[in-house]
Structures are given as structure tokens and as C-alpha cells.
Design a protein around this motif. Structure first.
Motif, PDB file in Angstrom:
ATOM      1  N   ARG A   1       0.828  -1.203   0.000  1.00  0.00           N
ATOM      2  CA  ARG A   1       0.000   0.000   0.000  1.00  0.00           C
ATOM      3  C   ARG A   1       0.862   1.252   0.000  1.00  0.00           C
ATOM      4  NH1 ARG A   1      -5.411  -0.300   1.283  1.00  0.00           N
ATOM      5  NH2 ARG A   1      -5.366   1.842   0.537  1.00  0.00           N
ATOM      6  N   TYR A   2       1.977   1.188   0.723  1.00  0.00           N
ATOM      7  CA  TYR A   2       2.879   2.331   0.821  1.00  0.00           C
ATOM      8  C   TYR A   2       4.320   1.841   0.673  1.00  0.00           C
ATOM      9  CZ  TYR A   2      -1.219   4.559   2.859  1.00  0.00           C
ATOM     10  OH  TYR A   2      -2.479   5.046   3.065  1.00  0.00           O
TER      11      TYR A   2
ATOM     12  N   TYR B   1      -1.404   2.131 -14.203  1.00  0.00           N
ATOM     13  CA  TYR B   1      -1.645   3.566 -14.289  1.00  0.00           C
ATOM     14  C   TYR B   1      -0.920   4.251 -13.135  1.00  0.00           C
ATOM     15  CZ  TYR B   1      -5.591   2.978 -17.533  1.00  0.00           C
ATOM     16  OH  TYR B   1      -6.376   2.698 -18.616  1.00  0.00           O
TER      17      TYR B   1
ATOM     18  N   GLN C   1      -1.603   7.886 -10.857  1.00  0.00           N
ATOM     19  CA  GLN C   1      -2.536   8.983 -10.639  1.00  0.00           C
ATOM     20  C   GLN C   1      -1.826  10.112  -9.932  1.00  0.00           C
ATOM     21  OE1 GLN C   1      -5.526   8.503  -7.678  1.00  0.00           O
ATOM     22  NE2 GLN C   1      -6.637  10.333  -8.286  1.00  0.00           N
TER      23      GLN C   1
ATOM     24  N   GLY D   1      -5.075  13.245 -13.504  1.00  0.00           N
ATOM     25  CA  GLY D   1      -5.945  12.098 -13.683  1.00  0.00           C
ATOM     26  C   GLY D   1      -5.177  10.783 -13.701  1.00  0.00           C
ATOM     27  N   LEU D   2      -5.712   9.825 -14.439  1.00  0.00           N
ATOM     28  CA  LEU D   2      -5.112   8.489 -14.552  1.00  0.00           C
ATOM     29  C   LEU D   2      -4.362   8.417 -15.874  1.00  0.00           C
ATOM     30  CD1 LEU D   2      -8.176   6.343 -13.433  1.00  0.00           C
ATOM     31  CD2 LEU D   2      -6.162   6.912 -12.080  1.00  0.00           C
TER      32      LEU D   2
ATOM     33  N   MET E   1       0.817   7.786  -6.948  1.00  0.00           N
ATOM     34  CA  MET E   1      -0.051   6.644  -6.639  1.00  0.00           C
ATOM     35  C   MET E   1      -0.078   5.764  -7.884  1.00  0.00           C
ATOM     36  SD  MET E   1      -2.333   4.917  -4.871  1.00  0.00           S
ATOM     37  CE  MET E   1      -3.447   5.722  -3.722  1.00  0.00           C
TER      38      MET E   1
ATOM     39  N   LEU F   1      -1.623   2.462  -9.788  1.00  0.00           N
ATOM     40  CA  LEU F   1      -2.823   1.632  -9.781  1.00  0.00           C
ATOM     41  C   LEU F   1      -2.718   0.545 -10.837  1.00  0.00           C
ATOM     42  CD1 LEU F   1      -5.265   4.615  -9.530  1.00  0.00           C
ATOM     43  CD2 LEU F   1      -5.096   2.814  -7.817  1.00  0.00           C
TER      44      LEU F   1
ATOM     45  N   SER G   1      -6.040  -1.648  -4.961  1.00  0.00           N
ATOM     46  CA  SER G   1      -6.163  -0.562  -3.982  1.00  0.00           C
ATOM     47  C   SER G   1      -5.110   0.518  -4.153  1.00  0.00           C
ATOM     48  CB  SER G   1      -6.068  -1.125  -2.566  1.00  0.00           C
ATOM     49  OG  SER G   1      -7.117  -2.031  -2.335  1.00  0.00           O
ATOM     50  N   GLY G   2      -4.112   0.242  -4.964  1.00  0.00           N
ATOM     51  CA  GLY G   2      -3.098   1.256  -5.224  1.00  0.00           C
ATOM     52  C   GLY G   2      -1.878   1.117  -4.340  1.00  0.00           C
TER      53      GLY G   2
END
Lengths: 112, 115
Positions: free
Chosen positions: A9-10, A35, A37, A42-43, A88, A90, A105-106
Motif C-alpha cells: 500500500r505504501y 496507471y 494517478q 488524472g489516470l 499513486m 494503480l 487498492s493502489g
């Protein structure tokens, strides 16, 4: 439900490090995507894959590479991390655009 | 060249009122449109979609309208709730146009629903 799992997650990495972001999906989807963000942008598509060992560049592939050795796993590699790759990230998978994408969840990556 | 545009970076509405999020596209090959919702620190989740053979699709409080001649779609949320506060992304694909199964996303609109 389709599940797309991103391994972290991080993450905090140092400039120049090689970074691996892992993504696994459990629904036998052919298509997988990475992707990033960023606020106001945006993405943005980095890379995608429509089959094992197949990959195609997206809109912003510079500084990244990918690996898809198995259908369920799609890895994003930052060969030499730089601060402008703080973002971030994704991962998504898809049967086809008609069914949309399922996103993980990124991973929030910070490069220091 | 941005093929999917969300011209409003943000929108603020009162709880119970209607939220209208807009999206314009330029590629006439696009024939399938989706809306995604994204909370901070989470991945986007699919909300609603519409095929170009329709001009309206409804799912509970969410309705998507498509105006093909204007290359415009909109998402209506009625009534808006504080839990709807999120970033909304419009996306499009050209299923018959050899898009390699890609979706093209807009930059997103941050919706804030005030109690």
C-alpha cells in the motif's frame, strides 16, 4: 468478485533504487494495466498487457518497464527510481472494456 | 491530445440536492462509456456504464445520459449524500475500433457533498 491485489500500500524508496511493484488478479483476465494517478493529471496509462509475455507502451512509459510471465501477475519496474516518479500507482485487470476495469487498492510510492 | 475531458476539476453540492458531473469526448470511435468513483488511498471502483446505442442508463440514485451528437455525457446523482464525496472519472472505449482493450480516462472531478 474479481480481486486485484497490489503487494504494497505504501513504499518509500531512495533515488536510483530499482523498484518492483507487483499486481496479481484472480479471475483469469487477459488484460492488465498499470496507471499512475497524480493531482490534476488524472489516470495516466504507463503500460498494459493483453496476454502473457505481451506488453504495450501506454502514454507515459519512460522510466518504466513491465513483466508478465504468468497470466495472473503483472509487474511494474522502475529501473532507477527518481523523485518525479513519486505517485499513486494503480493496477487494473479486465476481461474487455465492455466489462470495465477492476482496480487494485493502489500503491503510494514516495521516492526520496 | 485529450480525448476525454472533464472540464470541472471540482463540484460542491448540498446533501439531498442533485449532483451533475459532465464529460466531453472527441473520438467518434468511442462507443462505450463508464464512470468510476475513487476515494483517497483506494483504487477506483466501477459505478455505471452506457453503450452508444442508448441515451440513458439508470442504477438507483445514479443516471448516466449520453448525447452522441454533442459528444457529451453526464452523471446525475439524486439525491446526493455525503458518502458520495469522491473523485469521479469518466472513461471511454472504442470496442469496435481496435483500441487494444484500453479505456481512456478523463482527469476527474472532485465532488464534495456538504451535510
Amino acid at each position: 468478485d474479481v480481486k486485484v491485489t497490489q503487494s504494497s500500500r505504501y513504499l518509500v524508496k531512495r533515488t536510483g533504487e530499482k523498484v518492483f511493484l507487483e499486481c496479481v488478479q484472480d479471475m483469469d483476465h487477459e488484460n492488465m494495466f498499470w496507471y499512475r494517478q497524480d493531482p490534476g493529471l488524472g489516470l495516466r496509462l504507463i503500460y498494459f498487457s493483453y496476454d502473457v509475455k505481451m506488453k504495450e507502451k501506454g502514454d507515459i512509459p519512460e522510466g518504466y518497464s513491465v513483466s508478465r510471465e504468468k497470466k495472473e501477475r503483472f509487474s511494474l519496474i522502475l529501473e532507477s527510481a527518481s523523485t518525479n516518479q513519486t505517485s499513486m500507482y494503480l493496477c487494473a485487470s479486465s476481461l474487455s472494456p465492455a466489462y470495465g476495469y477492476t482496480f487494485g487498492s493502489g500503491t503510494r510510492l514516495t521516492v526520496v | 491530445d485529450q480525448q476525454v475531458k472533464q472540464n470541472s476539476p471540482s463540484l460542491s453540492v448540498q446533501e439531498g440536492r442533485i449532483s451533475i458531473l459532465n464529460c466531453d469526448y472527441t473520438n467518434s470511435m468511442f462507443d462505450y462509456f463508464l464512470w468510476y468513483k475513487k476515494y483517497p488511498a483506494e483504487g477506483p471502483t466501477f459505478l455505471i456504464s452506457i453503450s452508444s446505442i442508448k441515451d440513458k442508463n439508470e442504477d438507483g440514485r445514479f443516471t448516466v445520459f449520453l448525447n452522441k451528437s454533442a459528444k457529451h455525457l453526464s452523471l446525475h446523482i439524486v439525491p446526493s449524500q455525503p458518502g458520495d464525496s469522491a473523485v469521479y472519472f469518466c472513461a471511454a472505449s472504442a470496442r469496435s475500433g481496435g483500441s487494444n482493450y484500453k479505456l481512456t480516462f478523463g482527469k476527474g472531478t472532485l465532488l464534495t457533498v456538504n451535510p
